[in-house]
Design a protein around this motif. Sequence first.
Motif, PDB file in Angstrom:
ATOM      1  N   ARG A  23      31.896  50.889  23.206  1.00  0.00           N
ATOM      2  CA  ARG A  23      33.324  50.171  23.486  1.00  0.00           C
ATOM      3  C   ARG A  23      33.039  49.811  24.906  1.00  0.00           C
ATOM      4  O   ARG A  23      33.337  48.826  25.386  1.00  0.00           O
ATOM      5  N   ASN A  24      32.378  50.675  25.711  1.00  0.00           N
ATOM      6  CA  ASN A  24      32.161  50.287  27.196  1.00  0.00           C
ATOM      7  C   ASN A  24      31.399  49.059  27.074  1.00  0.00           C
ATOM      8  O   ASN A  24      31.752  48.189  28.044  1.00  0.00           O
ATOM      9  N   GLU A  25      30.457  49.041  26.527  1.00  0.00           N
ATOM     10  CA  GLU A  25      29.259  47.748  26.553  1.00  0.00           C
ATOM     11  C   GLU A  25      30.270  46.441  26.068  1.00  0.00           C
ATOM     12  O   GLU A  25      30.040  45.404  26.463  1.00  0.00           O
ATOM     13  N   ARG A  26      30.931  46.570  25.088  1.00  0.00           N
ATOM     14  CA  ARG A  26      31.828  45.635  24.306  1.00  0.00           C
ATOM     15  C   ARG A  26      32.762  45.211  25.385  1.00  0.00           C
ATOM     16  O   ARG A  26      32.977  43.782  25.625  1.00  0.00           O
ATOM     17  N   ALA A  27      33.502  46.083  26.124  1.00  0.00           N
ATOM     18  CA  ALA A  27      34.442  45.613  27.175  1.00  0.00           C
ATOM     19  C   ALA A  27      33.781  44.833  28.205  1.00  0.00           C
ATOM     20  O   ALA A  27      34.263  43.730  28.590  1.00  0.00           O
ATOM     21  N   LYS A  28      32.595  45.227  28.754  1.00  0.00           N
ATOM     22  CA  LYS A  28      31.707  44.389  29.512  1.00  0.00           C
ATOM     23  C   LYS A  28      31.342  43.032  29.180  1.00  0.00           C
ATOM     24  O   LYS A  28      31.628  42.150  30.030  1.00  0.00           O
ATOM     25  N   SER A  59      40.465  44.417  20.984  1.00  0.00           N
ATOM     26  CA  SER A  59      41.701  44.535  21.954  1.00  0.00           C
ATOM     27  C   SER A  59      43.055  45.443  21.321  1.00  0.00           C
ATOM     28  O   SER A  59      43.522  46.069  21.788  1.00  0.00           O
ATOM     29  N   ARG A  60      42.942  45.308  19.785  1.00  0.00           N
ATOM     30  CA  ARG A  60      44.012  46.126  19.185  1.00  0.00           C
ATOM     31  C   ARG A  60      43.637  47.471  19.344  1.00  0.00           C
ATOM     32  O   ARG A  60      44.272  48.352  19.281  1.00  0.00           O
ATOM     33  N   MET A  61      42.234  47.864  19.244  1.00  0.00           N
ATOM     34  CA  MET A  61      41.706  49.151  19.145  1.00  0.00           C
ATOM     35  C   MET A  61      42.036  49.726  20.589  1.00  0.00           C
ATOM     36  O   MET A  61      42.376  50.824  20.613  1.00  0.00           O
ATOM     37  N   GLY A  66      45.199  53.255  24.575  1.00  0.00           N
ATOM     38  CA  GLY A  66      46.203  53.212  25.571  1.00  0.00           C
ATOM     39  C   GLY A  66      47.563  53.915  25.121  1.00  0.00           C
ATOM     40  O   GLY A  66      48.133  54.753  25.845  1.00  0.00           O
ATOM     41  N   GLU A  67      48.190  53.616  23.860  1.00  0.00           N
ATOM     42  CA  GLU A  67      49.190  54.171  23.331  1.00  0.00           C
ATOM     43  C   GLU A  67      48.945  55.638  23.244  1.00  0.00           C
ATOM     44  O   GLU A  67      49.942  56.294  23.447  1.00  0.00           O
ATOM     45  N   ALA A  68      48.036  56.032  22.472  1.00  0.00           N
ATOM     46  CA  ALA A  68      47.718  57.413  22.515  1.00  0.00           C
ATOM     47  C   ALA A  68      47.925  58.279  23.682  1.00  0.00           C
ATOM     48  O   ALA A  68      48.276  59.419  23.620  1.00  0.00           O
ATOM     49  N   ARG A  81      42.579  57.628  16.918  1.00  0.00           N
ATOM     50  CA  ARG A  81      41.296  58.030  16.383  1.00  0.00           C
ATOM     51  C   ARG A  81      41.057  57.714  14.915  1.00  0.00           C
ATOM     52  O   ARG A  81      39.847  57.203  14.651  1.00  0.00           O
ATOM     53  N   ALA A  82      42.000  57.512  14.051  1.00  0.00           N
ATOM     54  CA  ALA A  82      41.697  57.004  12.659  1.00  0.00           C
ATOM     55  C   ALA A  82      41.325  55.317  12.764  1.00  0.00           C
ATOM     56  O   ALA A  82      40.536  55.081  12.204  1.00  0.00           O
ATOM     57  N   ALA A  83      42.113  54.640  13.639  1.00  0.00           N
ATOM     58  CA  ALA A  83      41.714  53.295  13.988  1.00  0.00           C
ATOM     59  C   ALA A  83      40.220  52.865  14.479  1.00  0.00           C
ATOM     60  O   ALA A  83      39.692  52.134  13.998  1.00  0.00           O
ATOM     61  N   SER A  84      39.964  54.004  15.357  1.00  0.00           N
ATOM     62  CA  SER A  84      38.664  53.687  16.107  1.00  0.00           C
ATOM     63  C   SER A  84      37.364  54.218  14.994  1.00  0.00           C
ATOM     64  O   SER A  84      36.337  53.669  15.186  1.00  0.00           O
TER      65      SER A  84
END
Length: 86
Positions: A23-28, A59-61, A66-68, A81-84
Amino acid sequence: MKARSAGWGHEALEGQDLGDARRNERAKTLVTRFAANPTASIPVACNGWAGAMGAIDFSRMIRSIGEAFRSPTGSARKSARAASTH
């Protein structure tokens, strides 16, 4: 994890922890792409529709994560967690 492509996004998000190295790498990568051509549409910045859909899913993930963290009951944590995992 070594960055695949150097860019502003990699520098700007250094130290950011989204809970997973991928995730970190994808965001970058996404930030670097959008910063390289800020007026481009999402499909153009992401090299096509497949990349654009990947960016939208990312973006949705991230939004669900953030909502969690903002949820006082923790119920959003379970859905994040289920979505990720999918």
